[in-house]
Design a protein around this motif. Structure first.
Motif, short mmCIF file in Angstrom:
data_model
loop_
_atom_site.label_atom_id
_atom_site.label_comp_id
_atom_site.label_asym_id
_atom_site.label_seq_id
_atom_site.Cartn_x
_atom_site.Cartn_y
_atom_site.Cartn_z
N GLU A 3 -0.55 6.28 -0.73
CA GLU A 3 -1.83 5.82 -0.15
C GLU A 3 -3.00 6.26 -1.04
OE1 GLU A 3 -3.58 3.71 2.67
OE2 GLU A 3 -2.41 4.95 3.99
N SER B 263 3.17 -2.47 6.07
CA SER B 263 3.62 -3.72 6.68
C SER B 263 4.59 -4.46 5.78
CB SER B 263 2.42 -4.60 7.03
OG SER B 263 1.60 -4.81 5.90
N CYS C 107 -8.18 10.81 5.42
CA CYS C 107 -7.10 9.98 5.99
C CYS C 107 -7.44 9.56 7.42
CB CYS C 107 -5.78 10.73 6.00
SG CYS C 107 -5.21 11.24 4.37
N CYS D 141 -9.63 6.27 9.09
CA CYS D 141 -9.06 5.03 9.65
C CYS D 141 -8.06 5.38 10.74
CB CYS D 141 -8.36 4.25 8.55
SG CYS D 141 -9.45 3.85 7.17
N HIS D 142 -7.20 6.36 10.42
CA HIS D 142 -6.24 6.85 11.42
C HIS D 142 -6.96 7.90 12.28
CE1 HIS D 142 -3.05 4.85 9.14
NE2 HIS D 142 -3.53 5.41 8.05
N LYS E 205 7.00 -5.72 8.70
CA LYS E 205 7.67 -4.71 9.51
C LYS E 205 7.51 -4.99 11.01
CE LYS E 205 6.00 -0.15 10.82
NZ LYS E 205 5.73 1.22 10.34
C1 HEC Z 1 -9.13 2.40 4.97
C2 HEC Z 1 -8.44 3.05 6.02
C3 HEC Z 1 -7.29 3.99 5.69
C4 HEC Z 1 -7.32 5.24 5.15
C5 HEC Z 1 -8.53 6.00 4.64
C6 HEC Z 1 -5.96 5.72 5.17
N1 HEC Z 1 -5.14 4.78 5.70
FE1 HEC Z 1 -3.15 4.97 6.06
N2 HEC Z 1 -3.04 3.02 6.51
C7 HEC Z 1 -4.11 2.13 6.56
C8 HEC Z 1 -3.62 0.79 6.65
C9 HEC Z 1 -4.47 -0.47 6.73
C10 HEC Z 1 -2.20 0.86 6.64
C11 HEC Z 1 -1.20 -0.29 6.66
C12 HEC Z 1 -0.75 -0.51 5.22
C13 HEC Z 1 0.12 -1.72 5.02
O1 HEC Z 1 0.29 -2.50 5.95
O2 HEC Z 1 0.64 -1.89 3.90
C14 HEC Z 1 -1.88 2.29 6.59
C15 HEC Z 1 -0.59 2.80 6.66
C16 HEC Z 1 -0.30 4.16 6.69
C17 HEC Z 1 1.02 4.71 6.97
C18 HEC Z 1 2.25 3.91 7.35
C19 HEC Z 1 2.18 3.57 8.83
C20 HEC Z 1 3.14 2.52 9.29
O3 HEC Z 1 3.24 2.34 10.52
O4 HEC Z 1 3.78 1.82 8.47
C21 HEC Z 1 0.90 6.07 6.84
C22 HEC Z 1 2.01 7.09 7.05
C23 HEC Z 1 -0.46 6.35 6.45
N3 HEC Z 1 -1.16 5.16 6.39
C24 HEC Z 1 -0.96 7.60 6.16
C25 HEC Z 1 -2.21 7.80 5.57
C26 HEC Z 1 -2.61 9.02 4.90
C27 HEC Z 1 -1.76 10.26 4.77
C28 HEC Z 1 -3.89 8.83 4.46
C29 HEC Z 1 -4.73 9.75 3.61
C30 HEC Z 1 -4.17 10.09 2.34
C31 HEC Z 1 -4.29 7.49 4.87
N4 HEC Z 1 -3.24 6.90 5.52
C32 HEC Z 1 -5.55 6.96 4.67
C33 HEC Z 1 -5.45 2.50 6.54
C34 HEC Z 1 -5.91 3.70 6.01
#
Ligand code: HEC
Ligand code: HEC
Length: 365
Positions: free
Chosen positions: A200, A186, A142, A145-146, A313
């Motif tokens: 996710e 978003s 996770c 990216c984060h 959002k």
């Molecule tokens: C490829 C990169 C990537 C990975 C790996 C990733 N994320 Fe994300 N995450 C994103 C993106 C891009 C968004 C925005 C999604 C959207 O706009 O629909 C997001 C959105 C989110 C959000 C909502 C944030 C908001 O401000 O709305 C959460 C909570 C989150 N991720 C948690 C996780 C978790 C827990 C994991 C692992 C299971 C994970 N992410 C793995 C890229 C990633």
């Protein structure tokens, strides 16, 4: 001839095709292919610490490093503001998290962090022949990216739009301050961090295709224990300190500069920004349709159909200086660009000084 855009009506800008290219929806680096793409500095650090390869053989990340967030980003905990940045300047991985966080987090939160740092298979990073890495891959974490609970501007395509050219590129949002938010994603507007954590991996990791997910080894997390622990850790990630803000989230006049104070006036006044970005966190926890498509005709850009984006959002603006690039697809590279963008699409006609002051204000949030 230089066209004074804000003085021109949306229909005229649309008819004449003079909407700035940089304000149009941004395509993925290879829109037809899509998938997760990480900046090189992140790939290098994970290779060094874990020996895990995140290089795609078909694709590199496209935005230059100097537009991207600080790396590795500092980490602030809502539970221990007294400690300041708890990352000690390191990228947190499964190799060092225990040493860094044991004694600061409780055992459930430590387990949540471990899971956020554990690789799980994904569409492009997996062990089947249909992957985009040379060697079979253990997957992604996770915090790929984060990174450090923030963002390193990694990108992919949203899972839930078809056909392919209509899918949005999405810029990774920071997880700082998810605890004060009520909508996640978003467009999807999932209602809890738990829901998003579960969704996710089950869906977004595999482009919304449950059959491929099964084949490539989807890791279904247990809601009651694993998802809960992961969400609890995410809820501890605080916005960065903003020493010039008072308890209402407004500038303390004794600490702010004249330009910042003027910027605040524009933000709450004729800029109308506060109508959606309400203090103290500068979000209304809603979605808004900015109707940017009033300004351009639908057309293809490198495999992406630029048309209506629909409701998106309201991202919080607390700590916003640390999360370039901007908008859900990262199309705006700097805060100055966001001011020009909103000046145009909200038809504000702000002066040069107002625009500079707005940027100065947002840098203090
Ligand atoms: C490829 C990169 C990537 C990975 C790996 C990733 N994320 Fe994300 N995450 C994103 C993106 C891009 C968004 C925005 C999604 C959207 O706009 O629909 C997001 C959105 C989110 C959000 C909502 C944030 C908001 O401000 O709305 C959460 C909570 C989150 N991720 C948690 C996780 C978790 C827990 C994991 C692992 C299971 C994970 N992410 C793995 C890229 C990633
Ligand atoms: C009608 C509601 C509304 C108004 C008014 C508004 N915004 Fe926003 N703002 C949004 C929405 C919705 C988004 C997300 C848009 C997207 O990602 O496509 C956003 C995104 C942003 C972002 C990027 C956030 C990020 O994390 O990428 C910045 C910066 C911003 N707005 C600044 C401003 C400023 C400055 C003003 C006033 C001049 C303003 N906004 C007025 C709703 C609004």
């Amino acid at each position: 001839m230089r066209v004074k855009l804000p003085a021109t009506k949306p229909e005229e800008i649309r008819e004449q095709g003079i909407f700035p290219n940089g304000f149009l929806p941004l395509p993925h680096p290879n829109h037809a292919e899509g998938g997760m793409v990480f900046p090189k500095f992140h790939i290098d650090e994970v290779k060094k610490q874990e020996g895990r390869g995140l290089t795609r053989f078909d694709l590199d990340f496209d935005l230059p490093d100097h537009f991207l967030p600080e790396f590795p980003a500092p980490i602030f905990l809502t539970t221990r503001p007294d400690l300041g940045d708890v990352s000690k300047g390191k990228l947190v991985t499964v190799m060092n998290y225990y040493e860094l966080f044991n004694g600061i987090l409780n055992p459930k939160q430590l387990e949540g962090l471990r899971l956020l740092l554990t690789p799980f298979p994904q569409q492009q990073f997996n062990q089947t022949e249909d992957r985009r890495t040379e060697e079979p891959s253990r997957g992604v974490v996770c915090f790929e990216c984060h990174a450090n609970g923030h963002t390193n501007a990694s990108t992919h395509l949203v899972g839930d739009i078809r056909p392919q050219e209509f899918r949005h590129r999405i810029d990774t949002p920071s997880l700082r301050g998810v605890n004060i938010q009520r909508l996640f994603g978003s467009q999807r507007a999932l209602k809890s961090v738990e829901d998003f954590t579960e969704f996710e991996q089950r869906a977004a990791y595999f482009d919304g295709d449950p059959v491929i997910a099964q084949k490539k080894g989807v890791n279904v997390l247990d809601r009651g224990s694993q998802v809960h622990a992961m969400a609890e850790l995410q809820e501890l990630l605080d916005f960065p300190p903003a020493p010039k803000l008072d308890v209402f989230g407004k500038l303390d006049a004794a600490k702010a500069t004249e330009s910042e104070l003027r910027g605040q006036k524009v933000f709450f006044g004729n800029g109308q920004c506060s109508a959606c970005h309400a203090p103290p966190y500068y979000t209304d926890n809603l979605m808004h349709n900015l109707k940017v498509e009033r300004f351009y005709k639908p057309h293809m850009i490198n495999g992406r159909m630029a048309s209506a984006d629909g409701p998106i959002k309201t991202f919080p603006l607390r700590g916003i200086k640390d999360s370039p690039t901007y908008l859900h697809d990262g199309r705006l590279l700097t805060l100055d660009d966001t001011v020009e963008f909103f000046n145009l699409i909200l038809e504000l006609k702000l002066g040069e000084q107002d625009k500079k002051d707005l940027v100065a204000f947002m840098r203090q949030l």
